[in-house]
Design an enzyme around this catalytic site. Structure first.
Site, short mmCIF file in Angstrom:
data_model
loop_
_atom_site.label_atom_id
_atom_site.label_comp_id
_atom_site.label_asym_id
_atom_site.label_seq_id
_atom_site.Cartn_x
_atom_site.Cartn_y
_atom_site.Cartn_z
N GLU A 33 25.44 31.80 -26.05
CA GLU A 33 25.63 33.17 -25.52
C GLU A 33 25.98 34.12 -26.68
O GLU A 33 25.90 35.31 -26.47
CB GLU A 33 26.72 33.19 -24.54
CG GLU A 33 28.27 33.09 -25.06
CD GLU A 33 28.37 31.54 -25.53
OE1 GLU A 33 27.74 30.85 -25.22
OE2 GLU A 33 29.88 31.35 -25.73
N CYS A 75 31.26 24.73 -24.73
CA CYS A 75 32.37 24.41 -25.55
C CYS A 75 33.52 24.02 -24.67
O CYS A 75 33.49 23.01 -24.16
CB CYS A 75 32.59 25.66 -26.51
SG CYS A 75 33.27 25.32 -27.96
N HIS A 133 27.61 27.79 -28.56
CA HIS A 133 27.73 28.92 -27.64
C HIS A 133 26.28 29.66 -27.86
O HIS A 133 26.19 30.34 -28.49
CB HIS A 133 28.70 29.73 -28.50
CG HIS A 133 30.15 29.25 -28.48
ND1 HIS A 133 30.89 29.52 -27.39
CD2 HIS A 133 30.76 28.42 -29.06
CE1 HIS A 133 32.20 29.11 -27.66
NE2 HIS A 133 31.95 28.20 -28.86
N1 GLN Z 1 39.06 23.93 -29.23
C1 GLN Z 1 38.65 24.59 -27.90
C2 GLN Z 1 39.23 23.84 -26.83
O1 GLN Z 1 39.85 23.06 -27.08
C3 GLN Z 1 37.18 25.04 -27.57
C4 GLN Z 1 36.76 26.12 -28.68
C5 GLN Z 1 35.76 26.94 -27.99
O2 GLN Z 1 35.45 27.01 -26.76
N2 GLN Z 1 35.02 27.63 -28.69
O3 GLN Z 1 39.24 24.32 -25.64
#
Ligand code: GLN
Length: 210
Positions: free
Chosen positions: A192, A83, A190
């Site tokens: 994890e 992410c 994710h």
């Molecule tokens: N929207 C977040 C960002 O721009 C990422 C979200 C996440 O890691 N769950 O970093």
């Protein structure tokens, strides 16, 4: 590395560090938090967790990790970003903050918060190249997707046209959400958080073989 037990760092400036460390330990690797350049220098690979990429970018500078981490990734250290970690590893970010910094390692263009600001989370099962034993449950939380991949980037998973939850993926359909370039892997979701250790096992194998 040649040892049977790789030491894999988890960038511990922000985000879900503990969950990644637990998933790595379950693969038989040794997981250690990384907050300082000396800790970074001691690991065989690094996980960059989810969180907030703009915050992590700022903290990388405050902790004087930005350049050492860029250097290690450029030198071929295996890295896995989930992410916000995917956003940090990307060569280019759309809808980012103009001052947010990139680590490089992945020749991709990602769009931040791509699933829409209203849609905080989205889930589906995904076919994932290199992961045996059936689909991977993907949980997306204000996630990015990949808009463009360079020639050396392999797409490992993309959002299906029909999701396993029955929710219409809309503009997300077909978007790459897991990619690999050499020893760098990234997922927009994710693993994890689901208790499915197969993506971490894939990364631990990459570290063992590098
Ligand atoms: N929207 C977040 C960002 O721009 C990422 C979200 C996440 O890691 N769950 O970093």
């Amino acid at each position: 590395m040649t040892g049977a037990v790789p030491t894999i760092g988890v960038l511990a400036l922000q985000g879900d560090v503990r969950e990644h460390a637990a998933a790595l330990e379950a693969t038989g690797a040794k997981a250690v938090p990384v907050r300082r350049p000396a800790e970074l220098a001691a690991v065989d690979g690094l996980v960059i967790p989810g969180g907030e990429s703009t915050t992590m970018s700022r903290l990388l500078e405050v902790f004087e990790l930005l350049d050492p981490l860029r250097d290690r990734i450029a030198d071929g250290m295996p890295a896995y970003g989930s992410c916000a970690g995917m956003i940090l590893l990307a060569g280019e970010v759309l809808d980012g903050r103009p001052d947010q910094k990139q680590l490089g390692g992945l020749d991709v263009v990602v769009r931040r918060n791509a699933f829409g600001r209203q849609v905080d989370s989205f889930e589906t099962d995904l076919a994932f190249t290199g992961v045996e034993g059936g689909p991977v449950r993907a949980v997306f939380i204000r996630a990015p997707w990949v808009e463009k991949t360079g020639d050396d980037v392999e797409v490992l998973a993309a959002v299906p046209a029909v999701t396993s939850t029955g929710k219409d993926p809309g503009a997300a359909a077909g978007r790459p959400v897991a990619v690999r370039q050499g020893t760098v892997i990234a997922t927009a979701f994710h693993p994890e958080l689901t208790g499915d250790g197969r993506v971490h096992a894939l990364f631990a194998d990459v570290v063992r073989q590098s």
